[in-house]
Write a protein that holds these residues in place. Structure first.
Motif, mmCIF file in Angstrom:
data_model
loop_
_atom_site.group_PDB
_atom_site.id
_atom_site.type_symbol
_atom_site.label_atom_id
_atom_site.label_comp_id
_atom_site.label_asym_id
_atom_site.label_seq_id
_atom_site.Cartn_x
_atom_site.Cartn_y
_atom_site.Cartn_z
ATOM 1 N N ARG A 113 24.175 21.645 55.592
ATOM 2 C CA ARG A 113 25.496 20.350 55.419
ATOM 3 C C ARG A 113 25.935 20.376 56.722
ATOM 4 N NH1 ARG A 113 27.845 20.467 49.749
ATOM 5 N NH2 ARG A 113 28.613 22.211 50.879
ATOM 6 N N ILE A 114 26.014 19.048 57.278
ATOM 7 C CA ILE A 114 27.049 18.526 58.510
ATOM 8 C C ILE A 114 28.217 17.344 57.645
ATOM 9 C CG2 ILE A 114 27.249 17.715 61.273
ATOM 10 C CD1 ILE A 114 23.989 18.566 61.117
ATOM 11 N N PRO A 115 29.408 18.079 58.023
ATOM 12 C CA PRO A 115 29.793 18.629 58.293
ATOM 13 C C PRO A 115 29.761 20.383 57.090
ATOM 14 C CG PRO A 115 31.405 17.692 56.987
ATOM 15 C CD PRO A 115 30.557 16.658 57.173
ATOM 16 N N ALA A 116 29.483 21.289 57.510
ATOM 17 C CA ALA A 116 29.097 22.451 55.821
ATOM 18 C C ALA A 116 30.446 22.594 55.302
ATOM 19 C CB ALA A 116 29.458 23.736 56.505
ATOM 20 N N GLY A 117 29.838 22.795 53.972
ATOM 21 C CA GLY A 117 31.217 22.427 52.464
ATOM 22 C C GLY A 117 31.066 24.052 52.494
ATOM 23 N N TRP A 118 32.383 23.628 51.359
ATOM 24 C CA TRP A 118 32.909 25.165 50.826
ATOM 25 C C TRP A 118 32.840 25.590 50.119
ATOM 26 C CZ3 TRP A 118 38.004 26.621 53.455
ATOM 27 C CH2 TRP A 118 38.391 26.002 53.989
ATOM 28 N N ASP A 119 31.537 25.460 49.404
ATOM 29 C CA ASP A 119 30.476 25.827 48.439
ATOM 30 C C ASP A 119 30.584 27.687 48.571
ATOM 31 O OD1 ASP A 119 30.845 23.672 46.933
ATOM 32 O OD2 ASP A 119 28.340 23.355 47.669
ATOM 33 N N ASN A 120 29.805 27.558 49.130
ATOM 34 C CA ASN A 120 29.747 29.204 49.433
ATOM 35 C C ASN A 120 31.001 30.078 50.003
ATOM 36 O OD1 ASN A 120 27.016 28.483 49.714
ATOM 37 N ND2 ASN A 120 26.815 28.620 52.084
ATOM 38 N N PHE A 121 31.898 29.928 50.599
ATOM 39 C CA PHE A 121 33.118 29.953 50.922
ATOM 40 C C PHE A 121 33.652 30.276 49.672
ATOM 41 C CE2 PHE A 121 37.652 29.711 50.807
ATOM 42 C CZ PHE A 121 38.237 31.323 51.821
ATOM 43 N N TYR A 122 33.893 29.085 49.023
ATOM 44 C CA TYR A 122 34.817 29.756 47.245
ATOM 45 C C TYR A 122 33.755 30.524 46.112
ATOM 46 C CZ TYR A 122 38.301 26.526 48.190
ATOM 47 O OH TYR A 122 39.084 26.321 49.181
ATOM 48 N N LYS A 123 32.264 30.451 46.883
ATOM 49 C CA LYS A 123 31.661 32.234 46.307
ATOM 50 C C LYS A 123 31.351 33.600 46.780
ATOM 51 C CE LYS A 123 27.773 28.635 45.636
ATOM 52 N NZ LYS A 123 26.349 28.746 45.818
ATOM 53 N N GLN A 124 31.904 33.621 47.941
ATOM 54 C CA GLN A 124 32.175 34.748 48.620
ATOM 55 C C GLN A 124 33.244 34.793 48.114
ATOM 56 O OE1 GLN A 124 30.066 36.208 50.717
ATOM 57 N NE2 GLN A 124 32.460 38.267 50.879
ATOM 58 N N PHE A 125 34.823 33.905 47.922
ATOM 59 C CA PHE A 125 36.075 34.208 47.763
ATOM 60 C C PHE A 125 36.385 33.849 46.494
ATOM 61 C CE2 PHE A 125 35.801 34.955 52.217
ATOM 62 C CZ PHE A 125 36.239 35.788 52.343
ATOM 63 N N PRO A 126 36.178 34.111 45.207
ATOM 64 C CA PRO A 126 36.079 32.892 43.465
ATOM 65 C C PRO A 126 37.748 34.000 44.336
ATOM 66 C CG PRO A 126 35.152 35.555 43.407
ATOM 67 C CD PRO A 126 34.940 34.755 44.762
ATOM 68 N N GLY A 127 38.315 32.072 42.795
ATOM 69 C CA GLY A 127 39.782 32.312 42.426
ATOM 70 C C GLY A 127 40.523 31.810 43.940
ATOM 71 N N SER A 128 40.105 32.111 45.256
ATOM 72 C CA SER A 128 41.050 31.745 46.596
ATOM 73 C C SER A 128 41.449 30.495 46.080
ATOM 74 C CB SER A 128 40.157 31.975 47.466
ATOM 75 O OG SER A 128 38.995 30.924 48.002
ATOM 76 N N SER A 129 42.370 29.752 47.393
ATOM 77 C CA SER A 129 42.874 28.569 47.407
ATOM 78 C C SER A 129 42.656 27.842 48.851
ATOM 79 C CB SER A 129 43.975 28.263 46.889
ATOM 80 O OG SER A 129 45.562 29.401 48.090
ATOM 81 N N GLY A 130 41.690 28.556 49.123
ATOM 82 C CA GLY A 130 41.991 28.582 51.158
ATOM 83 C C GLY A 130 42.189 29.566 51.726
ATOM 84 N N PHE A 131 41.700 29.710 53.104
ATOM 85 C CA PHE A 131 42.407 30.410 53.946
ATOM 86 C C PHE A 131 43.246 30.217 54.709
ATOM 87 C CE2 PHE A 131 39.105 27.673 56.813
ATOM 88 C CZ PHE A 131 39.518 28.179 57.775
#
Length: 184
Positions: A113-131
């Protein structure tokens, strides 16, 4: 009395230390990083921030006009950023987890997607509040002040950049000023 440019350089020259200390990530840098991230270590909600190995870069934002040391701090933050150094893996607390920048970046690159979404980030880092990215600090000549840029991302329209000034008091670094660089 207003200081001239030459006097300003004399006051805010890089801290007295070996060139190697300013061209690598050292104990002073790590002490500042620990102070910046201390509030995340006090979280009680079970969430955590992902600390990127890639320091924040001061390429696009301007040092606050209200800071007397503006010119020197900006130049030193850009100089240290240009060295292409990385934060070394560090175990801080449950509220902060270290990750290689490539691992974080890959979560966005895998999204077409453009812009890329955050779904994969939160799958990689479950329970995180971001970077979070923290620049390598710029230090005053006396070694008693440090300046960093902190950038936090949490969703497409969720993030901010902050310039933070720290003062060394009693052997530890304390935040003495915060200015917004940008907000999403």
């Amino acid at each position: 009395m207003k200081l001239g440019a030459l006097a300003l350089v004399a006051i805010w020259a890089p801290a007295a230390c070996s060139d190697g200390e300013l061209s690598s990530v050292g104990p002073r840098d790590t002490a500042v990083l620990r102070s910046i991230l201390a509030p995340s270590c006090e979280r009680v909600d079970g969430k955590y921030l992902v600390l990127s190995s890639q320091p924040a870069s001061d390429d696009h934002w301007g040092i606050p006009d209200t800071w007397d040391e503006r010119a020197w701090v900006g130049a030193e933050l850009r100089r240290r950023s240009g060295l292409q150094l990385r934060w070394l893996p560090i175990d801080l607390c449950a509220g902060v987890r270290f990750a290689a920048a490539e691992t974080i970046d890959a979560t966005f690159e895998e999204d077409s997607r453009i812009p890329a979404g955050w779904d994969n980030f939160y799958k990689q880092f479950p329970g995180s509040s971001g970077f979070i990215k923290v620049s390598l600090p710029a230090f005053s000549s006396a070694g008693d002040k440090a300046f960093v840029l902190v950038e936090r991302g949490c969703r497409l329209l969720c993030g901010q950049g902050l310039y933070i000034r720290l003062q060394k008091e009693g052997g530890s670094w304390k935040v003495s000023g915060i200015e917004t660089a940008w907000i999403a």
